[in-house]
Design a protein around this motif. Structure first.
Motif, PDB file in Angstrom:
ATOM      1  N   ARG A  78      38.535  44.911  51.035  1.00 53.39           N
ATOM      2  CA  ARG A  78      39.585  44.552  50.068  1.00 53.39           C
ATOM      3  C   ARG A  78      39.251  45.117  48.692  1.00 53.39           C
ATOM      4  N   ASP A  79      40.265  45.528  47.977  1.00 53.57           N
ATOM      5  CA  ASP A  79      40.064  46.081  46.639  1.00 53.57           C
ATOM      6  C   ASP A  79      39.653  45.021  45.623  1.00 53.57           C
ATOM      7  N   ASP A  80      39.978  43.759  45.892  1.00 52.12           N
ATOM      8  CA  ASP A  80      39.718  42.687  44.934  1.00 52.12           C
ATOM      9  C   ASP A  80      38.450  41.882  45.220  1.00 52.12           C
ATOM     10  N   PHE A  83      36.607  40.500  42.189  1.00 51.01           N
ATOM     11  CA  PHE A  83      37.222  39.358  41.515  1.00 51.01           C
ATOM     12  C   PHE A  83      37.061  38.073  42.325  1.00 51.01           C
ATOM     13  N   GLU A  84      37.052  38.189  43.632  1.00 55.40           N
ATOM     14  CA  GLU A  84      36.804  37.013  44.473  1.00 55.40           C
ATOM     15  C   GLU A  84      35.368  36.527  44.305  1.00 55.40           C
ATOM     16  N   GLN A  87      35.134  34.727  41.060  1.00 57.27           N
ATOM     17  CA  GLN A  87      35.713  33.386  41.235  1.00 57.27           C
ATOM     18  C   GLN A  87      34.693  32.456  41.887  1.00 57.27           C
ATOM     19  N   ARG A 130      35.112  50.111  44.372  1.00 60.75           N
ATOM     20  CA  ARG A 130      36.403  49.952  45.041  1.00 60.75           C
ATOM     21  C   ARG A 130      37.461  49.450  44.055  1.00 60.75           C
ATOM     22  N   ALA A 131      37.098  48.507  43.187  1.00 57.70           N
ATOM     23  CA  ALA A 131      38.030  47.982  42.182  1.00 57.70           C
ATOM     24  C   ALA A 131      38.394  49.074  41.173  1.00 57.70           C
ATOM     25  N   LEU A 136      41.967  48.491  39.488  1.00 56.36           N
ATOM     26  CA  LEU A 136      41.936  47.069  39.150  1.00 56.36           C
ATOM     27  C   LEU A 136      41.006  46.760  37.993  1.00 56.36           C
ATOM     28  N   CYS A 137      40.095  47.665  37.708  1.00 57.26           N
ATOM     29  CA  CYS A 137      39.201  47.413  36.574  1.00 57.26           C
ATOM     30  C   CYS A 137      38.815  48.713  35.897  1.00 57.26           C
ATOM     31  N   ARG A 177      39.213  38.840  33.500  1.00 57.49           N
ATOM     32  CA  ARG A 177      40.079  39.686  34.329  1.00 57.49           C
ATOM     33  C   ARG A 177      40.877  40.647  33.443  1.00 57.49           C
ATOM     34  N   GLY A 181      40.194  44.742  33.305  1.00 59.77           N
ATOM     35  CA  GLY A 181      41.284  45.656  33.640  1.00 59.77           C
ATOM     36  C   GLY A 181      41.785  46.439  32.450  1.00 59.77           C
TER      37      GLY A 181
END
Length: 188
Positions: A78-80, A83-84, A87, A130-131, A136-137, A177, A181
């Motif tokens: 996953r690209d996120d 961020f997970e 979290q 990946r992000a 995404l970042c 976040r 980004g």
């Protein structure tokens, strides 16, 4: 023999769960008898598994790093993922404030802390890339920045209650976040 190993592993996990709860409520200097009581094991069982408080706290640190590794593995491509994981880090700060505060206060060059930090950085290299690749970042994010991000999330420890810490952690994640980004700005 396998049953004995499984029982020993279960007791060890039970002690770690109890220590996490006790330290979260009373701080890392809480009497270890509270851990024994919460885990419902004998004192000898505690000391057979963890010869002292430092060994117990280091085992909790190792378990946290292992949770991050499992989370990265479970989330896969996953690209996120980054961020997970952030979290998850925020959640651990909310639920185990005394441990998080202890780890932040310990000398960063202490071998167990340094090894944990290096392991987390290595685990997050691919998710960071990946992000970045997914847009995404920001492209200048590096694995070493995770320590700084963790410290920023640590501001949630200022909350006096679990709810206050959760609100602060949520807000810190929102700000992070946006910053992660955001556009790279050379001014400052």
């Amino acid at each position: 023999m396998q049953s004995q190993r499984a029982d020993a592993a279960a007791r060890r996990a039970l002690i770690l769960d109890a220590a996490d709860a006790v330290f979260g409520q009373h701080g890392v200097t809480a009497p270890l008898d509270l851990v024994v009581e919460k885990a419902q094991v004998g004192r000898a069982t505690l000391y057979r598994n963890f010869p002292d408080r430092t060994a117990l706290i280091e085992a909790l640190l190792d378990r946290t790093v292992a949770k991050i590794a499992r989370q990265v593995e479970t989330l896969g491509d996953r690209d996120d993922v980054l961020f997970e994981v952030l979290q998850g880090m925020a959640s651990r700060l909310v639920h185990s404030p005394a441990l998080a505060d202890y780890w932040r206060a310990v000398d960063p060059d202490e071998p167990s802390i340094k090894a944990a930090r290096q392991t987390v950085h290595a685990l997050l290299k691919v998710p960071i890339q990946r992000a970045i690749d997914a847009g995404l970042c920001r492209p200048d994010l590096q694995a070493a920045d995770i320590s700084l991000i963790s410290s920023m999330l640590g501001a949630a420890l200022r909350g006096k209650t679990k709810d206050e810490r959760a609100r602060l952690a949520t807000r810190a994640l929102q700000l992070l976040r946006g910053g992660l980004g955001g556009q790279v700005d050379g001014s400052g």
